[in-house]
Motif scaffolding. Structure first.
Motif, short mmCIF file in Angstrom:
data_model
loop_
_atom_site.label_atom_id
_atom_site.label_comp_id
_atom_site.label_asym_id
_atom_site.label_seq_id
_atom_site.Cartn_x
_atom_site.Cartn_y
_atom_site.Cartn_z
N GLY A 58 97.50 141.35 139.74
CA GLY A 58 98.81 141.92 139.47
C GLY A 58 99.81 141.54 140.53
N TRP A 59 100.98 142.15 140.46
CA TRP A 59 102.05 141.88 141.41
C TRP A 59 103.04 143.04 141.38
CZ3 TRP A 59 101.05 139.09 137.00
CH2 TRP A 59 101.94 139.24 135.95
N GLY A 60 103.82 143.14 142.44
CA GLY A 60 104.85 144.16 142.53
C GLY A 60 106.22 143.54 142.31
N GLY A 61 107.23 144.10 142.92
CA GLY A 61 108.59 143.59 142.77
C GLY A 61 109.37 144.42 141.77
N THR A 62 110.41 143.81 141.24
CA THR A 62 111.28 144.53 140.32
C THR A 62 110.60 144.81 138.98
OG1 THR A 62 112.27 142.47 139.57
CG2 THR A 62 113.41 143.66 141.33
N GLN A 63 109.61 144.00 138.62
CA GLN A 63 108.89 144.20 137.37
C GLN A 63 107.39 144.12 137.64
OE1 GLN A 63 110.70 141.24 134.84
NE2 GLN A 63 112.35 142.64 134.34
N PRO A 64 106.80 145.21 138.15
CA PRO A 64 105.39 145.20 138.52
C PRO A 64 104.46 145.17 137.32
CG PRO A 64 106.28 147.39 138.76
CD PRO A 64 107.45 146.49 138.40
N CYS A 65 103.31 144.53 137.50
CA CYS A 65 102.29 144.45 136.46
C CYS A 65 100.92 144.51 137.11
CB CYS A 65 102.40 143.13 135.69
SG CYS A 65 103.95 142.94 134.82
N ALA A 66 99.95 145.04 136.39
CA ALA A 66 98.57 145.09 136.87
C ALA A 66 97.63 144.95 135.68
CB ALA A 66 98.31 146.39 137.60
N PHE A 67 96.48 144.32 135.95
CA PHE A 67 95.48 144.10 134.91
C PHE A 67 94.09 144.40 135.48
CE2 PHE A 67 99.08 141.53 133.86
CZ PHE A 67 99.19 141.61 132.49
N ILE A 68 93.23 144.99 134.67
CA ILE A 68 91.83 145.22 135.00
C ILE A 68 91.00 144.51 133.95
CG2 ILE A 68 89.99 146.92 135.29
CD1 ILE A 68 92.16 148.94 136.11
N ASP A 69 90.22 143.54 134.36
CA ASP A 69 89.41 142.73 133.45
C ASP A 69 90.25 142.16 132.31
OD1 ASP A 69 87.11 143.12 134.95
OD2 ASP A 69 86.53 144.90 133.82
N GLY A 70 91.48 141.76 132.62
CA GLY A 70 92.36 141.15 131.64
C GLY A 70 93.11 142.12 130.74
N GLN A 113 91.17 151.07 127.93
CA GLN A 113 91.56 150.87 126.54
C GLN A 113 92.74 149.91 126.46
OE1 GLN A 113 89.82 152.02 123.87
NE2 GLN A 113 88.42 152.59 125.49
N PRO A 114 92.62 148.85 125.67
CA PRO A 114 93.71 147.87 125.58
C PRO A 114 94.99 148.47 125.01
CG PRO A 114 91.72 147.06 124.49
CD PRO A 114 91.48 148.49 124.85
N THR A 115 96.09 148.14 125.64
CA THR A 115 97.42 148.48 125.14
C THR A 115 98.27 147.22 125.23
OG1 THR A 115 98.20 149.14 127.33
CG2 THR A 115 97.29 150.88 125.95
N GLU A 116 99.35 147.21 124.55
CA GLU A 116 100.26 146.08 124.59
C GLU A 116 100.97 146.09 125.95
OE1 GLU A 116 101.78 142.60 123.07
OE2 GLU A 116 100.28 143.91 122.18
N PRO A 117 100.85 145.01 126.73
CA PRO A 117 101.53 145.00 128.03
C PRO A 117 103.04 144.92 127.84
CG PRO A 117 100.54 142.86 127.60
CD PRO A 117 100.10 143.79 126.49
N PRO A 118 103.80 145.39 128.83
CA PRO A 118 105.26 145.24 128.76
C PRO A 118 105.61 143.77 128.62
CG PRO A 118 104.64 146.65 130.59
CD PRO A 118 103.37 146.08 130.03
N ALA A 119 106.76 143.49 128.04
CA ALA A 119 107.16 142.10 127.78
C ALA A 119 107.15 141.25 129.05
CB ALA A 119 108.54 142.07 127.14
N HIS A 120 107.52 141.84 130.19
CA HIS A 120 107.58 141.05 131.42
C HIS A 120 106.19 140.81 132.02
CE1 HIS A 120 107.80 145.25 132.90
NE2 HIS A 120 107.09 144.79 133.90
N CYS A 121 105.15 141.41 131.48
CA CYS A 121 103.79 141.22 132.00
C CYS A 121 102.99 140.20 131.20
CB CYS A 121 103.04 142.54 132.00
SG CYS A 121 103.62 143.70 133.23
N ARG A 122 103.54 139.62 130.22
CA ARG A 122 102.81 138.64 129.38
C ARG A 122 102.81 137.30 130.09
NH1 ARG A 122 105.39 140.73 123.87
NH2 ARG A 122 104.32 142.71 123.90
N PHE A 123 101.91 137.18 131.04
CA PHE A 123 101.84 135.96 131.85
C PHE A 123 100.69 135.12 131.40
CE2 PHE A 123 101.96 134.52 136.51
CZ PHE A 123 102.32 133.29 136.11
#
Length: 123
Positions: A58-70, A113-123
């Motif tokens: 994952g990463w921080g910043g203005t649009q933080p994202c995190a993933f566990i096992d994808g 449980q899988p959820t749809e990631p925020p649009a800015h997290c689709r890396f």
């Protein structure tokens, strides 16, 4: 697709030293926010690691994202680099990495449980 994105993220992190890097979203994905003229954005505090047998990144910043096992981990931003997650909503931690690690500990081997990631997290 996840393996390709993970490989691209890992290569980006390794080439940038892992602290603060700039990455270009993969082809076919949107930039982190609408109206951004530049396709590059900063990944502050980016990390990729194995933690308690789980693959987290994952990463921080203005649009933080995190993933566990994808799987995307929903983050709740409390300001000034303090976060909580959907897994441990009442536990504030400092930084995205610490929040992701806390979620792994709370899951205690259970699957996220899988959820749809925020649009800015689709890396």
């Amino acid at each position: 697709m996840r393996r390709l994105a993970t490989t691209a993220l890992t290569a980006t992190l390794l080439s940038g030293g892992g602290l603060a890097v700039t990455a270009t979203p993969a082809a076919g994905t949107a930039p982190p926010s609408a109206g951004v003229a530049d396709d590059n954005y900063s990944l502050v505090g980016a990390f990729v690691e194995r933690y308690h047998g789980r693959y987290i990144y994952g990463w921080g910043g203005t649009q933080p994202c995190a993933f566990i096992d994808g799987v995307s981990l929903e983050l709740i931003d409390h300001g000034q680099n303090w976060y909580s997650s959907a897994v441990n909503a009442y536990e504030k931690t400092f930084g995205v990495r610490a929040t992701t690690r806390a979620a792994v500990r709370s899951l205690a081997g259970a699957d996220l449980q899988p959820t749809e990631p925020p649009a800015h997290c689709r890396f």
